[in-house]
Design an enzyme around this catalytic site. Structure first.
Site, mmCIF file in Angstrom:
data_model
loop_
_atom_site.group_PDB
_atom_site.id
_atom_site.type_symbol
_atom_site.label_atom_id
_atom_site.label_comp_id
_atom_site.label_asym_id
_atom_site.label_seq_id
_atom_site.Cartn_x
_atom_site.Cartn_y
_atom_site.Cartn_z
ATOM 1 N N HIS B 254 0.908 -1.238 0.190
ATOM 2 C CA HIS B 254 -0.042 -0.105 -0.174
ATOM 3 C C HIS B 254 0.998 1.229 -0.308
ATOM 4 O O HIS B 254 0.903 2.151 -0.890
ATOM 5 C CB HIS B 254 -0.867 -0.051 1.362
ATOM 6 N N GLU B 255 1.830 1.393 0.882
ATOM 7 C CA GLU B 255 2.587 2.400 1.206
ATOM 8 C C GLU B 255 3.576 2.427 -0.249
ATOM 9 O O GLU B 255 3.878 3.588 -0.739
ATOM 10 C CB GLU B 255 3.650 2.457 2.160
ATOM 11 N N HIS B 258 1.801 4.580 -2.999
ATOM 12 C CA HIS B 258 1.748 6.320 -2.696
ATOM 13 C C HIS B 258 3.248 6.559 -3.134
ATOM 14 O O HIS B 258 3.119 7.616 -3.677
ATOM 15 C CB HIS B 258 1.720 6.321 -1.165
ATOM 16 N N GLU B 284 -4.875 7.618 -3.207
ATOM 17 C CA GLU B 284 -5.035 6.457 -2.692
ATOM 18 C C GLU B 284 -5.318 5.425 -3.687
ATOM 19 O O GLU B 284 -5.602 4.016 -3.534
ATOM 20 C CB GLU B 284 -6.580 6.657 -2.019
#
Lengths: 489, 489
Positions: B254-255, B258, B284
């Protein structure tokens, strides 16, 4: 709000921003990914501009004029702000920018020249740096000695002349001491390999033994060990070398000395002009007394010997006496940062005399290498073999840091004075040190020096702690006694 | 210098200072010693003041008036500066300070209330925060919908009404999908213990597999994983849990999503208004498509299963299919951040409707808990058992972040659109994903979205990449297909 309160509120934010700038530097040396370098330069530059604008903000002049000091803390705060404002305001903004740009460039040129042993590649750049810093010094000095103007950035109130006399007196007794030692048999060296995790574990144990408080700091690895930050966030770094664990241990103790000064300052001075170490010389007195007079003492090394045996097993040194001799081994060498307690100051004295002559104009950059090499041969008795062992060994001049070197030996001199007083105040100190307990030593330093931060001038900070004017005598007496005993001179 | 150039030079320094502020935040979550907290608050405050003064500097107004845009980059830069300047200038300085102080206080009150399950202790503070943010919203909105004014901080150009329609359509199909899934047998869970070093090693491997570039970043541990920084210094964090390695792996992916957005932006936009992700929703979309549509796909989890077997040996899951079901396990739960792909959006929709009613004044803070609990029971079919599983679970409102929640589901909707286009563009993607090769997916995202940074508005960023206006259809189609297949609905 009174002018004094307004001044202090403004100054507080400036100090907070300066702490941020310091932490960026820490990040760059310990954490920053390599590819971020160009972006970081812009970030640093933007923050430096903000800080410069704040330090020369004309409102400071108005506040200073109207401010009334009700107590000694206010007197000291006003003294420090006045000094900083006067200094910043005297330097034209374009000269400050030019110096920042040139030294940033010169630093890279120096690093490359050092790798290539190419003095000629560095000298034209150094010439520019010297010229710019002289111009700046003349602007600040206002007719007085320009070298003193530069010195004031690191050791406010000191003068080249006074330091020169002190250093001449040091040299007079250090050169014969060194020569006498080097005629004696050289103690044995460490020969086995010491694993990194063991070095770091013992290094942390040493930091805590010297009172470093990790609630307000942390320990990381860096290429060149340093301490950074003030107040509630004082971080140190160390390094390891598989063949030389002393490098790790004594770097750590040295940086803990710096950090203990910052951590020991009275919390009421947090983010004020008094909230960090008062000068480089006084700072170095703390790192040096921790590292040398305490850390390299017979009693403390006795404890350290046991710790190393516990951590690494038998490492080839038979007993505490042999270990003490090994830790305090004096041998020929070219590099200042690797020098022992006796020879270290000779390296500094050489640089001090040379940089003073450069700034006064008595020495030209073109004659620098010859001057360095001649002086080295005279003091050390053998010749520089390559520039990276000679004038290219230190980063300072490429960064324009003229006036910084003498604070190293001034720190040793101050440490000598403090150590003499400490021993009088705590006669049975060795009993504790032999058990690895430094608390009476660090407690005495905190009580008599560290807590006061920038409250007094550097010389007054020392004389308040010792009850006497600083002098080179105690350091010389200490070194002659320690090394005469050790080498049976 | 032209007005545009002067504006951009000034803005560049502001962005550099904002990067520093971001890095301070990173330091606080990963490195800072605990005792430094009060000093750090002052440092943050000082830098925030500098940034606020720069963002409302009246010279920006003059430059904007005189600036001429020669190309689309200049048009976009001026658009972004104008938006930021208008927003900052409309908020009175004392209101901004009051909000900063109150939310800082409210954050601590919330944390304590959550631990003590004490809603009553939090509500008076929340009431103040809502009132202040409403006041701010009204000042910015200038007669239009105040909720949209808040939304614009996170998703410029979005409106509560449009999002409300989109979310209503989502809910209409998500609730029945969720109910159908939960009537089926629940897949097995992980039951063994996974060592931390193995989790961190595989987590780093996953980051690199998704194209994270450590030359321009680093990975550390933090309590709550996050990504921070733009341009050449984009750092991510992760966390470990001995019983739930998926928490570590999917937080990392997820990170990395980003971070890939920030690292993928065209370098010509570095330290300009276009040099970071254009909105929270688009940000997101990147983290979610990396984590879910790619990271939780049947093909990629097949590869991950093998990696976990290599790292941890037999961990009790028999084969790739069982592993896929385990990764995508849907079960009852209260906590948004722990929810699966299907239920996650229901959590967000609930918050969106409630916070919109709070800001419009249709819902009073005193009725908040009842509204939350009623809506939860309606959507999830069972009741909140304690406040930390209900209205006290999220930090956002205590920090005054109204308008932030919807960007989570907007990101999922955008990810659905992007995934549909990606699959059309790369029909054989699963062949690569089954080998742990994400490069065609990440390459497509970089080429069609990430590189453009803030060049286009958020909606235009998505429609430029997909060739169609954003819609909730692709996400719903994807979820219904994936979970119907998996649960044999």
């Amino acid at each position: 709000m009174t002018a004094y309160k307004a001044l202090m509120a403004f100054t507080r934010d400036t100090h907070a921003l300066a702490q941020i700038a310091g932490r960026l530097g820490w990040d760059q040396e310990t954490m920053m990914p390599l590819g971020a370098t160009p972006q970081r330069a812009e970030e640093h530059g933007a923050l430096a501009s903000v800080l410069h604008a704040r330090r020369t903000d004309p409102r400071i002049g108005d506040w200073l004029e109207a401010a009334k000091a009700d107590d000694e803390v206010a007197v000291a705060n006003i003294r420090e702000v006045r000094r900083s404002y006067a200094r910043a305001s005297k330097v034209p903004a374009n000269l400050a920018t030019e110096i920042a740009k040139t030294t940033s460039l010169a630093h890279r040129v120096w690093a490359e020249a050092r790798v290539n042993e190419d003095v000629a590649a560095f000298l034209p750049m150094l010439e520019k740096v010297v010229a710019l810093r002289r111009e700046e010094a003349l602007a600040i000095a206002d007719g007085s000695d320009p070298y003193d103007a530069l010195l004031a950035d690191y050791e406010p109130g000191a003068s080249g002349e006074t330091i020169g006399q002190m250093f001449a007196a040091l040299r007079l007794r250090l050169v014969p001491l060194r020569n006498a030692i080097l005629e004696m048999p050289v103690p044995e060296k460490l020969t086995v390999v010491f694993d990194e995790s063991g070095q770091l574990a013992l290094s942390e144990k040493l930091a805590l033994a010297f009172g470093y408080d990790k609630t307000y700091g942390r320990i990381d690895k860096a290429v060149h060990p340093f301490s950074s930050g003030s107040g509630l966030d004082v971080r140190i770094t160390t390094r390891t070398n598989p063949h030389d664990p002393f490098n790790c241990f004594y770097s750590t103790i040295h940086e803990v000395g710096h950090a203990a000064y910052e951590q020991g300052i009275d919390r009421q001075y947090l983010l004020t002009p008094l909230g960090s170490g008062v000068s480089m010389g006084v700072h170095e007195s703390q790192s040096r007394i921790y590292e040398n007079q305490i850390g390299r003492s017979r009693s403390f090394t006795g404890w350290l010997f046991g710790q190393m045996r516990d951590q690494f097993g038998d490492f080839g040194i038979a007993n505490e006496d042999a270990f003490y001799a090994c830790v305090n081994r004096v041998a020929n060498g070219f590099i200042r940062t690797e020098a022992d307690e006796v020879q270290y100051n000779l390296h500094v004295l050489l640089r001090f005399d040379i940089e003073r002559a450069l700034i006064s104009g008595d020495l030209q950059v073109s004659d620098l290498e010859a001057a360095w090499n001649d002086r080295f041969a005279a003091d050390f008795g053998y010749s520089i073999d390559k520039p990276s062992n000679g004038i290219l060994q230190d980063v300072h001049w490429s960064e324009g840091l003229f006036g910084y070197f003498p604070t190293y030996s001034l720190g040793n001199v101050y440490a000598g004075c403090l150590h003499e007083s400490l021993r009088k105040a705590v006669p049975d100190l060795d009993t504790d040190l032999a058990k690895g307990d430094t608390s009476k030593a660090t407690g005495w330093l905190r009580e008599h020096l560290q807590q006061f931060g920038g409250l007094r001038t550097p010389r007054d900070t020392i004389s308040h702690a010792t009850g006497a004017e600083p002098s080179e005598e105690p350091l010389l007496n200490y070194l002659e006694k320690k090394f005469s005993d050790l080498y049976e001179l």
